[in-house]
Scaffold this active site. Sequence first.
Site, PDB file in Angstrom:
ATOM      1  N   ASP A  37       0.858  -1.183   0.000  1.00 17.26           N
ATOM      2  CA  ASP A  37       0.000   0.000   0.000  1.00 17.26           C
ATOM      3  C   ASP A  37       0.892   1.230   0.000  1.00 17.26           C
ATOM      4  OD1 ASP A  37      -1.792   2.032   0.363  1.00 17.26           O
ATOM      5  OD2 ASP A  37      -2.484   1.385   2.343  1.00 17.26           O
ATOM      6  N   HIS A  38       1.038   1.854  -1.165  1.00 13.47           N
ATOM      7  CA  HIS A  38       1.912   3.020  -1.304  1.00 13.47           C
ATOM      8  C   HIS A  38       1.198   4.128  -2.061  1.00 13.47           C
ATOM      9  CE1 HIS A  38       6.316   2.227  -0.288  1.00 13.47           C
ATOM     10  NE2 HIS A  38       5.635   1.238   0.260  1.00 13.47           N
ATOM     11  N   THR A 104       3.315   1.575  11.132  1.00  8.23           N
ATOM     12  CA  THR A 104       3.426   2.991  11.488  1.00  8.23           C
ATOM     13  C   THR A 104       3.778   3.865  10.297  1.00  8.23           C
ATOM     14  OG1 THR A 104       5.734   2.662  12.160  1.00  8.23           O
ATOM     15  CG2 THR A 104       4.055   2.495  13.886  1.00  8.23           C
ATOM     16  N   GLY A 105       4.083   3.273   9.136  1.00 13.23           N
ATOM     17  CA  GLY A 105       4.187   4.023   7.905  1.00 13.23           C
ATOM     18  C   GLY A 105       5.543   4.632   7.626  1.00 13.23           C
ATOM     19  N   GLU A 106       5.613   5.264   6.461  1.00 13.99           N
ATOM     20  CA  GLU A 106       6.823   5.965   6.044  1.00 13.99           C
ATOM     21  C   GLU A 106       6.432   7.368   5.596  1.00 13.99           C
ATOM     22  OE1 GLU A 106       5.884   3.321   3.802  1.00 13.99           O
ATOM     23  OE2 GLU A 106       6.822   1.677   4.909  1.00 13.99           O
ATOM     24  N   ASN A 109       5.006   8.098   1.955  1.00 16.87           N
ATOM     25  CA  ASN A 109       3.595   7.992   1.610  1.00 16.87           C
ATOM     26  C   ASN A 109       2.693   8.884   2.434  1.00 16.87           C
ATOM     27  OD1 ASN A 109       3.983   5.704  -0.255  1.00 16.87           O
ATOM     28  ND2 ASN A 109       4.585   4.623   1.599  1.00 16.87           N
ATOM     29  N   GLY A 173      11.776  -3.453  14.684  1.00 20.11           N
ATOM     30  CA  GLY A 173      12.695  -3.200  15.778  1.00 20.11           C
ATOM     31  C   GLY A 173      12.084  -3.698  17.069  1.00 20.11           C
TER      32      GLY A 173
END
Length: 317
Positions: A37-38, A104-106, A109, A173
């Site tokens: 999903d981008h 948590t996304g980037e 996007n 992480g």
Amino acid sequence: MPSFGYFLSCEEFTPAQLLDQAAKARDAGFTRLAISDHFHPWNDAQGNSPFVWSMIGALSQAVDLPVTTLVTCPTVRLHPAVTAQAAATSHQLLGGRFTLGVGTGEALNEHILGDRWPSFEDRADMLEEAIEVMRALFTGKQVSHRGRHYTVDNARLYTAPTTELPVYVSGFGPKAADLAGRIGDGFVTMGPDHDAIGRFRDAGGEGKPVIGGLKVCWGDDREKAVETAHRLWPTEHLPGELAQILPTPAHFEQAGQLVTREQVSRNVPCGDDLEEHLTAVRGYVDAGFDEIYIGQIGPDQDAFFTAAHDRLLPALH
């Protein structure tokens, strides 16, 4: 024995190509699909970014395989109430065979609306609240919510999931693995990281599914395959938190110049040596993954699906 699925890359392929790949994956013997999903691709060479919820609707009519998002960010670009509606509709279209993978996304996007890109701690807190909102809406009951990050006012999903809609949480992480164990129905992680899986189990994930995947570049010319993987996916090998904080494909192209062909050759299964590919996938099997998704880099999809049907999947099974 884990199940093996095919990873559909919305960054690299057009909607029509993704639908074609889904059908060929089914015919090759893959039993599941994952889809990214981008809003943007990682670099201009990849060149695509179809809307994932439109793709899932189309996939529901094209094949009968389960579909999982790897992964959706339900916190910034889309409000969790809107994401919940999209997920619930996808769940019905797929006959209950949809899993919502979230993370948590980037910034790549999520920055597009001009919002401040939060710290990981804030993003994790937002994700936890978003999952709370979505699960409440999945019940089909009317929901009002006043939280730290989100407000929902008398919202109800009239097209609600008719069976449980699992929410799997992505983590790369220790803190993210702990969060996934505490709030997720499953854990999404892309590498066979025994420590992360252990943290997830210890934090409440015992007995919950672990899913993830890898990219390969099958082809009869290994050097050409390495070149293709290096051109399209150098971002897979960037260290630390760069993938979360760089905001545009141009920034990733700049960072990608630091990734060498040798790094790609060492870390991505390339060429047609079956044992090289099997060794990479077996790393996930040995780490205890329940679902493993394999994505083919580049245009030579037919050769990959033929190899998967005739050689790779039989050897794995």
